[in-house]
Every structure is written in C-alpha cells, then in structure tokens.
Motif scaffolding. Sequence first.
Motif, mmCIF file in Angstrom:
data_model
loop_
_atom_site.group_PDB
_atom_site.id
_atom_site.type_symbol
_atom_site.label_atom_id
_atom_site.label_comp_id
_atom_site.label_asym_id
_atom_site.label_seq_id
_atom_site.Cartn_x
_atom_site.Cartn_y
_atom_site.Cartn_z
ATOM 1 N N VAL A 382 0.874 -1.174 0.000
ATOM 2 C CA VAL A 382 0.000 0.000 0.000
ATOM 3 C C VAL A 382 0.908 1.219 0.000
ATOM 4 O O VAL A 382 1.585 1.505 1.003
ATOM 5 C CB VAL A 382 -0.917 0.004 1.240
ATOM 6 N N ARG A 383 0.953 1.946 -1.107
ATOM 7 C CA ARG A 383 1.927 3.035 -1.212
ATOM 8 C C ARG A 383 1.406 4.192 -2.072
ATOM 9 O O ARG A 383 0.618 4.003 -2.982
ATOM 10 C CB ARG A 383 3.244 2.506 -1.781
ATOM 11 N N TYR A 384 1.859 5.394 -1.734
ATOM 12 C CA TYR A 384 1.602 6.616 -2.493
ATOM 13 C C TYR A 384 0.108 6.904 -2.665
ATOM 14 O O TYR A 384 -0.334 7.350 -3.719
ATOM 15 C CB TYR A 384 2.310 6.553 -3.854
ATOM 16 N N ASN A 385 -0.658 6.655 -1.608
ATOM 17 C CA ASN A 385 -2.083 6.950 -1.630
ATOM 18 C C ASN A 385 -2.382 8.172 -0.763
ATOM 19 O O ASN A 385 -1.745 8.394 0.267
ATOM 20 C CB ASN A 385 -2.882 5.754 -1.099
ATOM 21 N N HIS A 386 -3.383 8.932 -1.186
ATOM 22 C CA HIS A 386 -3.917 10.036 -0.381
ATOM 23 C C HIS A 386 -5.284 9.592 0.117
ATOM 24 O O HIS A 386 -6.229 9.446 -0.668
ATOM 25 C CB HIS A 386 -4.021 11.300 -1.225
ATOM 26 N N ILE A 387 -5.376 9.335 1.421
ATOM 27 C CA ILE A 387 -6.586 8.804 2.038
ATOM 28 C C ILE A 387 -7.148 9.894 2.951
ATOM 29 O O ILE A 387 -6.423 10.431 3.798
ATOM 30 C CB ILE A 387 -6.285 7.529 2.844
ATOM 31 N N ALA A 388 -8.430 10.216 2.793
ATOM 32 C CA ALA A 388 -8.963 11.381 3.501
ATOM 33 C C ALA A 388 -10.358 11.120 4.044
ATOM 34 O O ALA A 388 -11.145 10.388 3.453
ATOM 35 C CB ALA A 388 -8.989 12.594 2.559
ATOM 36 N N HIS A 389 -10.638 11.726 5.214
ATOM 37 C CA HIS A 389 -11.980 11.799 5.798
ATOM 38 C C HIS A 389 -12.479 10.413 6.213
ATOM 39 O O HIS A 389 -13.282 9.791 5.534
ATOM 40 C CB HIS A 389 -12.956 12.468 4.836
ATOM 41 N N MET A 390 -12.011 9.964 7.353
ATOM 42 C CA MET A 390 -12.306 8.616 7.840
ATOM 43 C C MET A 390 -12.357 8.631 9.363
ATOM 44 O O MET A 390 -11.792 9.526 9.999
ATOM 45 C CB MET A 390 -11.240 7.641 7.350
ATOM 46 N N ALA A 391 -13.005 7.612 9.946
ATOM 47 C CA ALA A 391 -13.017 7.488 11.399
ATOM 48 C C ALA A 391 -11.700 6.930 11.924
ATOM 49 O O ALA A 391 -11.233 7.323 12.995
ATOM 50 C CB ALA A 391 -14.175 6.606 11.841
ATOM 51 N N SER A 392 -11.095 5.988 11.194
ATOM 52 C CA SER A 392 -9.784 5.423 11.532
ATOM 53 C C SER A 392 -9.084 5.014 10.240
ATOM 54 O O SER A 392 -9.731 4.890 9.185
ATOM 55 C CB SER A 392 -9.919 4.205 12.460
ATOM 56 N N GLY A 393 -7.783 4.764 10.339
ATOM 57 C CA GLY A 393 -6.999 4.488 9.142
ATOM 58 C C GLY A 393 -6.975 3.029 8.745
ATOM 59 O O GLY A 393 -7.803 2.561 7.970
ATOM 60 N N PHE A 394 -6.025 2.257 9.297
ATOM 61 C CA PHE A 394 -5.813 0.873 8.891
ATOM 62 C C PHE A 394 -6.296 -0.095 9.970
ATOM 63 O O PHE A 394 -6.050 0.113 11.157
ATOM 64 C CB PHE A 394 -4.329 0.609 8.639
ATOM 65 N N GLN A 395 -6.941 -1.159 9.529
ATOM 66 C CA GLN A 395 -7.225 -2.287 10.416
ATOM 67 C C GLN A 395 -6.446 -3.476 9.877
ATOM 68 O O GLN A 395 -6.703 -3.951 8.764
ATOM 69 C CB GLN A 395 -8.717 -2.596 10.470
ATOM 70 N N ILE A 396 -5.493 -3.945 10.664
ATOM 71 C CA ILE A 396 -4.561 -4.977 10.226
ATOM 72 C C ILE A 396 -4.633 -6.117 11.228
ATOM 73 O O ILE A 396 -4.354 -5.909 12.417
ATOM 74 C CB ILE A 396 -3.122 -4.432 10.149
ATOM 75 N N GLY A 397 -5.002 -7.301 10.785
ATOM 76 C CA GLY A 397 -5.014 -8.372 11.762
ATOM 77 C C GLY A 397 -5.677 -9.638 11.289
ATOM 78 O O GLY A 397 -6.402 -9.661 10.295
ATOM 79 N N ASN A 398 -5.401 -10.690 12.006
ATOM 80 C CA ASN A 398 -6.039 -11.979 11.801
ATOM 81 C C ASN A 398 -6.979 -12.227 12.962
ATOM 82 O O ASN A 398 -6.727 -11.796 14.088
ATOM 83 C CB ASN A 398 -5.002 -13.104 11.755
ATOM 84 N N GLY A 399 -8.051 -12.936 12.691
ATOM 85 C CA GLY A 399 -8.966 -13.220 13.774
ATOM 86 C C GLY A 399 -9.955 -14.292 13.402
ATOM 87 O O GLY A 399 -10.111 -14.648 12.230
ATOM 88 N N LEU A 400 -10.626 -14.800 14.398
ATOM 89 C CA LEU A 400 -11.659 -15.799 14.180
ATOM 90 C C LEU A 400 -12.944 -15.098 13.748
ATOM 91 O O LEU A 400 -13.222 -13.966 14.140
ATOM 92 C CB LEU A 400 -11.902 -16.592 15.466
ATOM 93 N N SER A 401 -13.723 -15.788 12.926
ATOM 94 C CA SER A 401 -15.028 -15.258 12.569
ATOM 95 C C SER A 401 -15.952 -15.358 13.772
ATOM 96 O O SER A 401 -15.617 -15.955 14.798
ATOM 97 C CB SER A 401 -15.613 -16.041 11.401
ATOM 98 N N ASP A 402 -17.136 -14.774 13.637
ATOM 99 C CA ASP A 402 -18.095 -14.804 14.737
ATOM 100 C C ASP A 402 -18.506 -16.232 15.100
ATOM 101 O O ASP A 402 -18.956 -16.497 16.211
ATOM 102 C CB ASP A 402 -19.338 -13.986 14.368
ATOM 103 N N THR A 403 -18.352 -17.145 14.142
ATOM 104 C CA THR A 403 -18.730 -18.544 14.399
ATOM 105 C C THR A 403 -17.517 -19.445 14.592
ATOM 106 O O THR A 403 -17.630 -20.663 14.543
ATOM 107 C CB THR A 403 -19.592 -19.075 13.239
ATOM 108 N N GLY A 404 -16.333 -18.841 14.774
ATOM 109 C CA GLY A 404 -15.154 -19.626 15.112
ATOM 110 C C GLY A 404 -14.293 -20.062 13.942
ATOM 111 O O GLY A 404 -13.342 -20.824 14.125
ATOM 112 N N GLY A 405 -14.587 -19.598 12.745
ATOM 113 C CA GLY A 405 -13.780 -19.969 11.589
ATOM 114 C C GLY A 405 -12.417 -19.305 11.618
ATOM 115 O O GLY A 405 -12.293 -18.130 11.951
#
Length: 591
Positions: A382-405
């Motif tokens: 992810v490079r050389y982007n202009h990102i504007a007007h947001m509640a938060s920037g990046f969400q980075i992560g691994n996780g289980l689904s709501d049903t455990g997947g």
Amino acid sequence: MKLFTVLAILLICFSLPGLSGQTSPSSQENSVAGQFDGPAELPRESVKSSLQDTPAPGKVRMVRAGDDLEEALDQAACGDTLKLQPGATFTGKFIFPAKNCDDAHWIIIRTSAPDSKLPAEGKRLTPCFAGVSSLPGRPPLECASAENILAKLVFDNKGGAGPIVFASGANHYRFLGIEITRKIPGFVVHNLISMAPTAKTDHLIFDRVWVHGTAQDETTRGLQLGGSRYVAVVDSYFNDFHCIAMTGACTDAQALGGGNGNNPMGPYKIENNFLEGSGETIIFGGGPATLTPADIVVRRNHMYKPLMWMKDRPDFVGGPDGHPFIVKNMFELKNAQRVLLEDNVMENTWGGFTQTGFAVLLTPKNQSPNVCPLCRVLDVTVRYNHIAHMASGFQIGNGLSDTGGMSADGGRYSIHDNLLEDIDGQAYHGFGNFAQVSAKAPPLHDVTIDHVTAFPPNALLNVGNDADKPKIANFVFTNNLVGAGNRLITSTGGKMNCAFGAPRLNPEDIFKNCFSNFKVTHNAIVGGGGGWPKGNITVKNPADAGLLTATKEKIQDFQLAPNSRLKGAATDGKDIGADLDTIQKATAGVR
C-alpha cells in the motif's frame, strides 16, 4: 492419509508460486516473480488492456435501436466488432456465450460513435458522455459536451443479476463506450456485471464504461469478478451501489467484488476509475472459496462515498423509506495475495452500522468454520495513496469469525508513503485511531509501516493479541510523522490481551509484550510524551515538528519547513513522514 495432513499439504501447495492457476500466453512476458517492496512480494503478472492488445480483425456489425442484441452476440465470431448505436437502449438480460476465442481474435462490444468523441485511451469516461452533466453529491463532472454518445444496456428483471452475465467459458470480450444500469425500482439487483464464482471466465476488459445503479434502490455490486482470470477495469465510472439499513434486503454493497469460489482467480487490473460503493468500494473475499485470487493491481482510482449518504446532513439521501445506506470501508481484503494498492485518492468513510469507519482493512477471514479455511491475505503493498476523511486508518489483523472460523495466513504487508488526512472519530462515528494491529489466529507476521503521515485524535495504535498466543512477529514502524492522539496506544480489550493495562503501560512495554523482533525507531510522534523506544522524536505540537502549517487541510499543509529537524532525518536519509511530492505526482488528475 489423515484429514489434518491433507489440509497441511494443501496449504503448502496453494501458497507456492504459480499454483493459483496457469499463466495465460498473453501475460507470460509480464511475469515478474521475485520483486519485493519491503516484506511484500509485488504482483507477478499484469493484464494487458490497451486497444492494441485486443485485436478484432473480423467483421463489423451495426446493432441499432430495436435490433436483437442477444442474437447479435450469438452470431458474433471471434474477432468481430459489434457497434451499438449511440443513445440506443437495449433492455434485458444478455448472456455472453463462450466462443473459444484467443488473444488475436477478441470480440468488441462498443458504441458506434467515433473514437474522437470518446475520451482518449487512458482518460476516464464520466456520465458526461451519456448526456448527464452532474450527479448530486459527487465531484463536478466538468462536461465539455452534453451529447450522449454511449449505448445503454438496461436490466429490467425484478431482482437477480444483469444486464451482463457471462456464461462459463466466456472469454476475450472487450466493452467500450457502454452505459450499464438497471430499471425497475423496489428490487435488489445483485450484480450489473456478473461472472459467477462457479463459472470460469477469462480475458475480459471494461474500458471507458459507465456502470451505475439508481439513486435510492439497492444495487449490490457493479461487477462481480467471480471465478475469472485476466480482467481489467480501466478509465470507467461506477456509482450508486448501496444497501439500505434496517429495512433493506442486502447488507453489503461494492463497486467491485471478488475472491470467492473454487476456480483460479486473477490477475486483475483496476486502474483510473471513479468507484463508489456504500459497503466496501472494493473487496476481495468474504464468502466461500478454496483458492486465493492473486496479482491484483489497484492504481490511480478515485474511491469515494458521497457525504450526502450520511444521516442528518441537510442534503441526506438514503433509501425510499428514509433509512441510510450501510457504510463500511474503502478497501478490504479477506482473501487475496500479491496486491498492489498505489496512487489512489480514497475519500469518505464512516461508522455507525456493523463497522467503525476504517479506511483500509487487511484482515484474512474465514466467515465460518467451513466456508473458507484456506483464505489468506499475503503480500500486500500500500503506497503513495492520499486517504482522507475517515473514522480510523488501517485495520490490520487476523482473527476468528463470529462462528469460530479460522483463516490460513496473514502477513507480509508493506505500507509506506501514504498520507492520511482528516482522521476524526467524532465526525465519522468511529475510534479516531491511526491503525489497529491485532491477531488471534493464525499469528500475524511481517508488517512494515514506514514513511506515513497521519494525525489521529484518539490513539496512534490500537493493539491486541492473546498473551498466551505467539506474538506478532517482525513488526516495523519507522520514519513516520504521526500524532500520538489523546491515548497514545490502546488495547483492543480483554484481560488476556498482551496490551492489557494500556494506555497506562508506556508504549515500549506494549511493544515488548505484543511483538517479537520489532523495530520502532526514527518516528516523529506529535504529542507523544515519554516511554517510546529509543531513536524516536517526540514533540508537543505540529509546529515543533516543523510543519509549514498546523491546519492540515490539504497535502501542502503537511509539508516540512526547510529548517525542520525532520528533514533528512529518516533511516534512509529522506525526510521523516510520507514523500508528499511523490504522492502529489502519483495522484495528479485522479480526483
């Protein structure tokens, strides 16, 4: 052979180079395996999408208003061109059949207007060319002419997919100068352009087309990529893809979506388009899949959500019953590999529904235990982007689904030289953080964030990982010009969290608890106070950092003054913060 052994072998095989599908002869010469940007491998293949790459040496047939377009498609031979009358409307659901064409014999479906009346190749088509001079709530179209030179394909069923549906085996079709839309109000249309996940399609190019829903109806998606290969969307305009909260029949809408199914997927080129979707503007993954799409280039697009979709604004527009459209994110990956997101302008996203207004999500997801256990997100730049007007920037992560997947893997992310302007949790109904970095399973690894400029009001990082699980490995945070926010680093929650006790714990302790082999140095942290690892600079306010202005309302406001101590102070001898000059050049003309 036991089941877990079989799964292990499959995991290894599907992650090896070249096993996501065979290489097309038209793209073999573009294979660039082994090129990296930081920890992320760049796309190995690209889609050749210029007109000279799609020869159609066969017959030319005129299709006029009132003619049978489906019959013309059935009769077209490989290499033929169908020229549709400008201003003519062709209504129905058109099945594009398999013809067994090749790289030297494409079928082109285009307006019969001369090329001189269309934008030049490489220039974006807008609704101007359909005689529409403005769209409420969108950037000005600046039409030079009000003449309608496009032919129109209109879907008139009460729900379903259309007007363009590709039969399994369809290949080597190019669309040029076509408007693609829907008609009957009050029904959900799922995909205006449909490539089913179960259908194998390849070599499809959408060039200077206008694809759109209607202002208040639910149109889920402009283009469903399905089980496709070698697809390009260039110089086009997509708008009005949205689902209605509370009373609607769909929950997630995008301009383009892919990454689901059991067929090889990619490469894809998405370049120089205006793209609008209420859920995610672009998403890969989120449904059943046994393979991962690879070699995806998303470049020089203007991703946009009209602020008039936000409830309580004086110009608010939502569904017919007054409920707002469901807004989520700008760009999301749940199943993708070797992705390049560069040179884009990405504007406006907010929370208040099932999401909290993050701009970019790199979050491999197996929606439930048996839907996509092999889903992964690997090698993302992810490079050389202009990102504007947001509640938060990046969400980075691994996780289980709501049903455990649990997904298969997530990591090797290179995020650098991005400007995040106007992070505001209050205005956009979210957290007000720069980035969330978290993992439950499988372990997140190899994340580099370098030369980024961002000033979040709440927290720089929101961190989480179970303390009894492997730490997030190889986290690099260097050369960034960032605000610490009011809370510096926060925890994603839970007493088992490695960041439990934040923000009372100082930042260095959190890094030690949550990350292994981390590198956090040469960052300028505005309002950061103490407790950071050695090698970082903390200052009280933007003026002390040497910013030219503290207003931060456009790219120029983030420039460093000539005498700033951040000039040339990065580990690579460059200025700390994003390379704003390169971002300006890379995104010139994208808006």
